[in-house]
Write an enzyme that holds these catalytic residues in place. Structure first.
Site: not given
Length: 218
Positions: A46-47
């Protein structure tokens, strides 16, 4: 009958191979981690800086400090690691994502993607989608086939601002699975959802496509 959001995510999970690093965008893509085959070792990224995302927590087990990019509570895996968003984006921009699974507002007949804004509506930020479509080895889009108004989301040319041009490899909607044999086209329909007809797909698709329907794999 058309696939549900969970059905779309389940179908997308079948595209994931052992050892993959996969980024999950917000919306339907966040459901994919719930449907991963148990014999696969996959790292979901997840960024916001979480490397190693598990399924959504059961009721009463959520930890408000453990969230994905969409601010939903998620679970850790035994190998979860945390990093700054700068390091997270360095992974993406460095080409270390095998697969990026994103939502979309529109996908064009040539694989253009529009998923970050609608003109005239407030935008919190463009997020990481532009980096993800440029840096991932493969891009799969998960979305409903039509808008709430009934307008098609697979179109000949995107009318919304582009996230990336000719970046999409595969589209999975509630009606079926489309692929681009190569980036830039042509677009082919390769699988129908149960009880969905080819005529229904034609009527709800705003772009030409080849018909190469094959039997779905187990």
């Amino acid at each position: 009958m058309a696939w549900t959001r969970d059905d779309i995510a389940r179908r997308a999970a079948r595209e994931i191979r052992d050892g993959f690093y996969v980024n999950l965008g917000i919306g339907i893509p966040t459901l994919v981690a719930n449907h991963l085959a148990p014999d696969l070792t996959v790292t979901f990224q997840s960024e916001n800086g979480m490397l190693g995302i598990g399924p959504f927590p059961l009721e009463g087990e959520a930890d408000a400090d453990i969230i994905n990019a969409g601010k939903q509570t998620v679970t850790e895996t035994p190998t979860t690691a945390y990093m700054s968003s700068a390091d997270s984006f360095a992974m993406v921009r460095g080409g270390h994502m095998d697969l990026s699974i994103l939502g979309a507002m529109q996908v064009s007949a040539t694989g253009d993607l529009a998923n970050w804004m609608v003109p005239g509506k407030m935008v919190k930020g463009m997020g990481g989608a532009m980096d993800l479509v440029a840096g991932a080895r493969r891009v799969t889009v998960l979305m409903e086939h039509v808008e709430r108004s009934g307008a098609p989301k697979i179109v000949e040319r995107c009318s919304l601002p582009l996230t990336g041009a000719q970046v999409v490899d595969q589209v999975i909607t509630d009606l079926g699975v489309f692929v681009f044999a190569q980036r830039g086209g042509p677009l082919s329909l390769v699988e129908l959802a149960p009880a969905v007809t080819l005529d229904e797909v034609r009527a709800k698709t705003g772009a030409p496509f080849l018909e190469r329907i094959r039997e779905p794999t187990a």
